[in-house]
Design an enzyme around this catalytic site. Structure first.
Site, PDB file in Angstrom:
ATOM      1  N   CYS A 111    -106.229 -15.563  39.903  1.00  0.00           N
ATOM      2  CA  CYS A 111    -107.133 -16.187  38.951  1.00  0.00           C
ATOM      3  C   CYS A 111    -106.912 -15.486  37.617  1.00  0.00           C
ATOM      4  CB  CYS A 111    -108.582 -16.057  39.406  1.00  0.00           C
ATOM      5  SG  CYS A 111    -109.779 -16.759  38.234  1.00  0.00           S
TER       6      CYS A 111
ATOM      7  N   GLU B 209    -105.968 -23.020  36.737  1.00  0.00           N
ATOM      8  CA  GLU B 209    -104.812 -22.701  37.564  1.00  0.00           C
ATOM      9  C   GLU B 209    -103.695 -23.650  37.172  1.00  0.00           C
ATOM     10  OE1 GLU B 209    -102.795 -20.504  38.878  1.00  0.00           O
ATOM     11  OE2 GLU B 209    -104.651 -19.803  39.816  1.00  0.00           O
TER      12      GLU B 209
END
Length: 225
Positions: free
Chosen positions: A2, A105
Site C-alpha cells: 500500500c 493501487e
C-alpha cells in the site's frame, strides 16, 4: 503493498468516526505518499482515550542508526510482522489505526503504463488501516488481496472493522491473539474505480487525482478483451 492513501473527509467526521475527544486539524489530502506526514489514531500512553497525531510514513525502528531506513519500511506484512525485527517490538506495544477514505493501487497492463485504481469503502465513511508506530514514524500493515483486489494487485492493506479497534489499540492486549485480525476484508467492502496518471506524481495532491475514469480506464480496449 500500500503506497498511497487519501484522507479528504472533514476533520469533524474523522473525529466522530474514531471517537476522538478533540477535532484535529486536517487538510484534505488526495495523494498521501511515503515520506510524508500521515494521520494516525492511537491510545494515550496514560489511558484508553484515543488521540490523532501526525507521523512520517515509513517506520524507523528504535534500534536503527540510519533514519533513511524508513523509506524501505512503509509496509509490514501481516505474515511476518510478529517476528521481523524491524516491526516486532512495535507490533507488541505500539499499534495504531491509519484513517483513510481511500487508497491507490496499480494494475499492470502489459507494455502500457500501469492503470491506477482508487479503492474506497462501500458502507463506512472511512477505512481504519492497521498500523504500527515508533516515535514519530509509522507503517501500514498489508495482507493478501481479497477477490476484487486480486484483479489489480496481490496485496492490500489490512482494514480493521470497528469491533477490532479497541483490542488493536490496547497495548496490554496479547499480540499473538491479534494476528487473527490481519486478514483480507470482505469482498463487498470495497469499491474500485480507475483514475488517471496524475496520481503517479506525489507532488500532485488535488481532487483531480481521484477523478473516476470510465470502465476500462486508460486502456478500454484491453479491458474488453
Amino acid at each position: 503493498m500500500c503506497g498511497r492513501i487519501t484522507l479528504s473527509t472533514p476533520a469533524k467526521v474523522v473525529a466522530e468516526h474514531f471517537g476522538l475527544n478533540e477535532i484535529p486539524r486536517l487538510s484534505p489530502r488526495y495523494n498521501v505518499a511515503p515520506g510524508q506526514p500521515v494521520a494516525v489514531v492511537r491510545s494515550r500512553s496514560e489511558g484508553p482515550e484515543r488521540i490523532l497525531a501526525m507521523h512520517t510514513w515509513g517506520l524507523v525502528p528504535r534500534f536503527a542508526k540510519d533514519p533513511t531506513v524508513g523509506s524501505r519500511l512503509i509496509n509490514a506484512r501481516a505474515e511476518t510482522v510478529a517476528t521481523r525485527p524491524a516491526f516486532r517490538d512495535a507490533f507488541r506495544q505500539r499499534r495504531c489505526l491509519v484513517p483513510a477514505d481511500g487508497f491507490y493501487e496499480w494494475q499492470p497492463r502489459g507494455r502500457n503504463p500501469k492503470q491506477p485504481y482508487h479503492i474506497t469503502p462501500v458502507a463506512e465513511a472511512l477505512f481504519a488501516i492497521a498500523g504500527l508506530f515508533e516515535r514519530d514514524t509509522c507503517t501500514l500493515l498489508t495482507t493478501e488481496a481479497n477477490e476484487p483486489m486480486r484483479a489489480v494487485h496481490a496485496r492490500m492493506p489490512v482494514l480493521l472493522p470497528r469491533e477490532a479497534w479497541e483490542p488493536w489499540l490496547d497495548p496490554e492486549r496479547d499480540p499473538d491473539r491479534l494476528l487473527a485480525l490481519l486478514v483480507p476484508s470482505p469482498a463487498d467492502a470495497l469499491e474500485l474505480h480507475p483514475v488517471g496518471l496524475r496520481v503517479n506524481d506525489p507532488r500532485n495532491d488535488d481532487v483531480e487525482c481521484t477523478r473516476r475514469l470510465p470502465e476500462g480506464g486508460l486502456f478500454p480496449e484491453l479491458f474488453s478483451r
